[in-house]
Motif scaffolding. Structure first.
Motif, PDB file in Angstrom:
ATOM      1  N   THR A  36      -8.533  81.826  70.664  1.00 28.07           N
ATOM      2  CA  THR A  36      -7.235  82.654  70.224  1.00 28.07           C
ATOM      3  C   THR A  36      -6.400  81.878  69.329  1.00 28.07           C
ATOM      4  N   ALA A  37      -5.728  82.906  68.345  1.00 27.35           N
ATOM      5  CA  ALA A  37      -4.764  81.907  67.439  1.00 27.35           C
ATOM      6  C   ALA A  37      -3.644  82.734  67.310  1.00 27.35           C
ATOM      7  N   THR A  38      -2.346  80.954  67.812  1.00 24.83           N
ATOM      8  CA  THR A  38      -1.406  81.496  68.277  1.00 24.83           C
ATOM      9  C   THR A  38      -0.226  81.896  67.004  1.00 24.83           C
ATOM     10  N   LEU A  39       0.952  82.220  66.697  1.00 22.78           N
ATOM     11  CA  LEU A  39       1.640  81.824  65.511  1.00 22.78           C
ATOM     12  C   LEU A  39       2.953  81.723  67.082  1.00 22.78           C
ATOM     13  N   ARG A  40       3.547  80.367  66.541  1.00 26.33           N
ATOM     14  CA  ARG A  40       5.266  80.259  67.102  1.00 26.33           C
ATOM     15  C   ARG A  40       5.817  80.325  66.278  1.00 26.33           C
ATOM     16  N   ASN A  41       7.282  79.959  66.683  1.00 22.89           N
ATOM     17  CA  ASN A  41       8.856  80.103  65.589  1.00 22.89           C
ATOM     18  C   ASN A  41       9.053  78.597  65.443  1.00 22.89           C
ATOM     19  N   HIS A  43      11.113  76.881  67.643  1.00 19.65           N
ATOM     20  CA  HIS A  43      11.286  76.582  68.772  1.00 19.65           C
ATOM     21  C   HIS A  43      10.533  76.764  69.807  1.00 19.65           C
ATOM     22  N   ARG A  44       9.193  76.579  69.489  1.00 20.85           N
ATOM     23  CA  ARG A  44       7.356  76.675  69.381  1.00 20.85           C
ATOM     24  C   ARG A  44       7.811  77.954  70.493  1.00 20.85           C
ATOM     25  N   ARG A  45       8.208  78.856  70.363  1.00 16.41           N
ATOM     26  CA  ARG A  45       7.863  80.364  71.037  1.00 16.41           C
ATOM     27  C   ARG A  45       7.042  80.942  70.664  1.00 16.41           C
ATOM     28  N   VAL A  46       5.807  81.729  71.492  1.00 17.79           N
ATOM     29  CA  VAL A  46       5.043  82.553  70.901  1.00 17.79           C
ATOM     30  C   VAL A  46       6.029  83.546  70.064  1.00 17.79           C
ATOM     31  N   VAL A  47       4.900  84.304  69.310  1.00 16.40           N
ATOM     32  CA  VAL A  47       5.842  85.547  68.073  1.00 16.40           C
ATOM     33  C   VAL A  47       4.394  85.388  68.298  1.00 16.40           C
ATOM     34  N   ASP A  48       3.205  85.640  68.336  1.00 16.09           N
ATOM     35  CA  ASP A  48       2.169  86.951  67.928  1.00 16.09           C
ATOM     36  C   ASP A  48       1.149  85.639  68.975  1.00 16.09           C
ATOM     37  N   GLN A  49      -0.121  86.692  68.929  1.00 19.49           N
ATOM     38  CA  GLN A  49      -1.053  86.248  69.041  1.00 19.49           C
ATOM     39  C   GLN A  49      -2.433  87.239  69.024  1.00 19.49           C
ATOM     40  N   GLU A  50      -3.024  86.359  68.695  1.00 20.62           N
ATOM     41  CA  GLU A  50      -4.681  87.679  68.425  1.00 20.62           C
ATOM     42  C   GLU A  50      -5.376  87.045  69.280  1.00 20.62           C
ATOM     43  N   ARG A  51      -6.302  87.289  69.893  1.00 24.70           N
ATOM     44  CA  ARG A  51      -7.659  86.740  70.857  1.00 24.70           C
ATOM     45  C   ARG A  51      -8.671  87.884  69.750  1.00 24.70           C
ATOM     46  N   TRP A  52      -9.794  87.261  70.514  1.00 30.16           N
ATOM     47  CA  TRP A  52     -10.908  88.323  69.535  1.00 30.16           C
ATOM     48  C   TRP A  52     -12.825  87.881  70.174  1.00 30.16           C
ATOM     49  N   GLY A  53     -13.077  88.252  70.851  1.00 34.09           N
ATOM     50  CA  GLY A  53     -15.017  88.021  71.158  1.00 34.09           C
ATOM     51  C   GLY A  53     -14.235  88.654  72.930  1.00 34.09           C
ATOM     52  N   HIS A  54     -15.380  88.085  73.559  1.00 27.90           N
ATOM     53  CA  HIS A  54     -15.835  88.721  74.704  1.00 27.90           C
ATOM     54  C   HIS A  54     -14.970  89.084  75.901  1.00 27.90           C
ATOM     55  N   GLY A  55     -14.513  89.962  76.370  1.00 26.69           N
ATOM     56  CA  GLY A  55     -13.933  89.965  77.624  1.00 26.69           C
ATOM     57  C   GLY A  55     -12.463  89.467  77.148  1.00 26.69           C
ATOM     58  N   ASN A  56     -11.889  89.157  76.565  1.00 27.94           N
ATOM     59  CA  ASN A  56     -11.092  89.093  76.790  1.00 27.94           C
ATOM     60  C   ASN A  56      -9.803  90.346  76.403  1.00 27.94           C
ATOM     61  N   ARG A  57      -8.423  90.175  76.510  1.00 25.61           N
ATOM     62  CA  ARG A  57      -7.728  91.319  76.723  1.00 25.61           C
ATOM     63  C   ARG A  57      -6.137  90.745  76.389  1.00 25.61           C
TER      64      ARG A  57
END
Length: 58
Positions: A36-41, A43-57
């Motif tokens: 999982t790659a997470t982009l935060r602003n 203020h440490r708030r999650v702006v976007d997230q990208e997951r890859w691989g088996h079984g990820n939603r």
């Protein structure tokens, strides 16, 4: 970054620019099977997230 912008994150060494940023790491940190790659602003708030691989939603 402005809204709807894109940037590539690289594990290795290089010079950051408008389109690419480098983590300056010698060792590989991404898991090709599942991760999982997470982009935060500022203020440490999650702006976007990208997951890859088996079984990820998204």
């Amino acid at each position: 970054m402005a809204g709807h912008s894109q940037i590539r994150v690289h594990t290795g060494y290089g010079h950051d620019n408008r389109w690419d940023v480098y983590q300056d790491r010698r060792n590989y940190v991404w898991d090709n099977n599942r991760d999982t790659a997470t982009l935060r602003n500022d203020h440490r708030r999650v702006v976007d997230q990208e997951r890859w691989g088996h079984g990820n939603r998204h």
